[in-house]
Design a protein around this motif. Structure first.
Motif, PDB file in Angstrom:
ATOM      1  N   LEU A 184     -48.234  24.516 -41.944  1.00 49.72           N
ATOM      2  CA  LEU A 184     -48.491  23.093 -41.705  1.00 49.72           C
ATOM      3  C   LEU A 184     -47.881  22.238 -42.814  1.00 49.72           C
ATOM      4  CD1 LEU A 184     -52.196  23.159 -40.458  1.00 49.72           C
ATOM      5  CD2 LEU A 184     -50.133  22.775 -39.097  1.00 49.72           C
ATOM      6  N   ALA A 185     -48.003  22.697 -44.042  1.00 48.25           N
ATOM      7  CA  ALA A 185     -47.439  21.943 -45.167  1.00 48.25           C
ATOM      8  C   ALA A 185     -45.915  21.888 -45.074  1.00 48.25           C
ATOM      9  CB  ALA A 185     -47.867  22.584 -46.486  1.00 48.25           C
ATOM     10  N   ALA A 186     -45.284  23.015 -44.754  1.00 48.68           N
ATOM     11  CA  ALA A 186     -43.824  23.055 -44.683  1.00 48.68           C
ATOM     12  C   ALA A 186     -43.295  22.201 -43.538  1.00 48.68           C
ATOM     13  CB  ALA A 186     -43.346  24.502 -44.526  1.00 48.68           C
ATOM     14  N   GLY A 187     -43.915  22.322 -42.350  1.00 54.94           N
ATOM     15  CA  GLY A 187     -43.457  21.537 -41.212  1.00 54.94           C
ATOM     16  C   GLY A 187     -43.642  20.046 -41.424  1.00 54.94           C
ATOM     17  N   SER A 188     -44.792  19.665 -41.969  1.00 50.88           N
ATOM     18  CA  SER A 188     -45.060  18.246 -42.214  1.00 50.88           C
ATOM     19  C   SER A 188     -44.129  17.692 -43.290  1.00 50.88           C
ATOM     20  CB  SER A 188     -46.519  18.058 -42.646  1.00 50.88           C
ATOM     21  OG  SER A 188     -47.406  18.534 -41.656  1.00 50.88           O
ATOM     22  N   ALA A 189     -43.912  18.464 -44.351  1.00 52.40           N
ATOM     23  CA  ALA A 189     -43.030  18.013 -45.428  1.00 52.40           C
ATOM     24  C   ALA A 189     -41.580  17.914 -44.953  1.00 52.40           C
ATOM     25  CB  ALA A 189     -43.127  18.969 -46.616  1.00 52.40           C
ATOM     26  N   MET A 190     -41.167  18.806 -44.079  1.00 53.82           N
ATOM     27  CA  MET A 190     -39.809  18.738 -43.544  1.00 53.82           C
ATOM     28  C   MET A 190     -39.622  17.477 -42.709  1.00 53.82           C
ATOM     29  SD  MET A 190     -37.878  21.520 -41.124  1.00 53.82           S
ATOM     30  CE  MET A 190     -36.351  21.103 -40.257  1.00 53.82           C
ATOM     31  N   ALA A 191     -40.576  17.195 -41.822  1.00 60.71           N
ATOM     32  CA  ALA A 191     -40.481  15.989 -41.000  1.00 60.71           C
ATOM     33  C   ALA A 191     -40.496  14.733 -41.871  1.00 60.71           C
ATOM     34  CB  ALA A 191     -41.632  15.950 -39.994  1.00 60.71           C
ATOM     35  N   LEU A 192     -41.348  14.700 -42.894  1.00 59.36           N
ATOM     36  CA  LEU A 192     -41.419  13.550 -43.790  1.00 59.36           C
ATOM     37  C   LEU A 192     -40.116  13.384 -44.568  1.00 59.36           C
ATOM     38  CD1 LEU A 192     -43.034  11.259 -45.091  1.00 59.36           C
ATOM     39  CD2 LEU A 192     -43.930  12.941 -46.733  1.00 59.36           C
ATOM     40  N   SER A 193     -39.549  14.493 -45.027  1.00 64.26           N
ATOM     41  CA  SER A 193     -38.288  14.425 -45.777  1.00 64.26           C
ATOM     42  C   SER A 193     -37.160  13.878 -44.910  1.00 64.26           C
ATOM     43  CB  SER A 193     -37.923  15.815 -46.307  1.00 64.26           C
ATOM     44  OG  SER A 193     -38.877  16.275 -47.236  1.00 64.26           O
ATOM     45  N   LEU A 194     -37.114  14.294 -43.655  1.00 65.85           N
ATOM     46  CA  LEU A 194     -36.099  13.769 -42.744  1.00 65.85           C
ATOM     47  C   LEU A 194     -36.275  12.265 -42.543  1.00 65.85           C
ATOM     48  CD1 LEU A 194     -36.067  16.643 -40.108  1.00 65.85           C
ATOM     49  CD2 LEU A 194     -34.090  15.894 -41.449  1.00 65.85           C
ATOM     50  N   ALA A 195     -37.512  11.843 -42.368  1.00 64.88           N
ATOM     51  CA  ALA A 195     -37.782  10.414 -42.171  1.00 64.88           C
ATOM     52  C   ALA A 195     -37.398   9.612 -43.414  1.00 64.88           C
ATOM     53  CB  ALA A 195     -39.256  10.208 -41.832  1.00 64.88           C
ATOM     54  N   LEU A 196     -37.726  10.122 -44.592  1.00 67.85           N
ATOM     55  CA  LEU A 196     -37.379   9.428 -45.824  1.00 67.85           C
ATOM     56  C   LEU A 196     -35.870   9.421 -46.064  1.00 67.85           C
ATOM     57  CD1 LEU A 196     -40.248  10.723 -48.132  1.00 67.85           C
ATOM     58  CD2 LEU A 196     -39.973   8.414 -47.224  1.00 67.85           C
ATOM     59  N   GLY A 197     -35.213  10.514 -45.708  1.00 71.99           N
ATOM     60  CA  GLY A 197     -33.756  10.563 -45.841  1.00 71.99           C
ATOM     61  C   GLY A 197     -33.075   9.576 -44.925  1.00 71.99           C
TER      62      GLY A 197
END
Length: 221
Positions: free
Chosen positions: A122-135
């Motif tokens: 859950l942490a990895a998937g959520s952090a990946m989606a957040l990183s894409l949005a921030l990028g």
């Protein structure tokens, strides 16, 4: 090997790291579409074939196409290609991340995958989606440095399965057998951690080099 040659080899290394998860995904899709028998190991995928197929498609495109975004020469010589690839990678990366979160929350996971491993996923998937949005938000502001940093973090998380396969193979070779549930969860979590650590090191190294060049230029007459 010179630093320039090492950088040129990065896309090849990333493609090699993608081989195991991409092949595993292809086998899973063939299983779902080829009339394979339902077993305790694959029943949850037959129960929800759409999210798992979306996850496999997202991971495959994201990992293979994303490797070429780390080729500096390609970015410089073909910036239009880099931008077009980015427009493909963001939605496929979000599909991979969010479908992974969905599968973790709503599929019937085997008992060994509960607990710590669920938290890691859950942490990895959520952090990946957040990183894409921030990028994406950073490049819309024309903040190239932050865009590259967040996209690199997102890719590192998306490539976790490749590093995890390497770590599990090392464990099997060293111990003569697969790890138990708790060591396996730690190894899988370590896979994401190693990737993020490498990316953070690379980001900080790039920043230090840029600052050094700036001060060096300022000292020139």
């Amino acid at each position: 090997m010179t630093p320039t040659k090492a950088v040129r080899l990065v896309p090849a290394g990333l493609l090699a790291l993608s081989v195991v998860p991409v092949l595993a995904g292809a086998v899973r899709v063939a299983e779902l579409t080829g009339g394979a028998g339902v077993t305790p190991d694959n029943a949850r995928f037959f129960a929800a074939p759409v999210p798992v197929t979306l996850h496999i498609a997202g991971v495959t495109v994201y990992s293979l196409l994303g490797a070429f975004q780390f080729a500096p020469g390609l970015r410089r010589r073909r910036p239009a290609w880099h931008r077009a690839a980015g427009r493909v990678l963001v939605p496929f990366g979000l599909v991979a991340a969010l479908s992974g979160v969905w599968l973790t929350l709503f599929s019937d996971l085997p008992a060994p995958d509960a607990g710590l491993l669920t938290v890691f996923r859950l942490a990895a998937g959520s952090a990946m989606a957040l990183s894409l949005a921030l990028g994406l938000a950073a490049i819309l502001r024309h903040d190239v440095a932050r865009h590259r940093a967040w996209m690199a973090r997102a890719y590192a998380l998306g490539m976790g399965a490749g590093t995890q396969a390497v770590l599990l193979a090392v464990w099997n070779a060293a111990t003569g057998g697969p790890p138990g549930p708790f060591p396996r969860a730690l190894l899988l979590g370590l896979g994401w951690g190693v990737n993020l650590a490498v990316v953070e090191w690379a980001i900080r190294r790039h920043v230090r080099r840029a600052v050094g060049q700036l001060f060096g230029e300022g000292k020139r007459p």
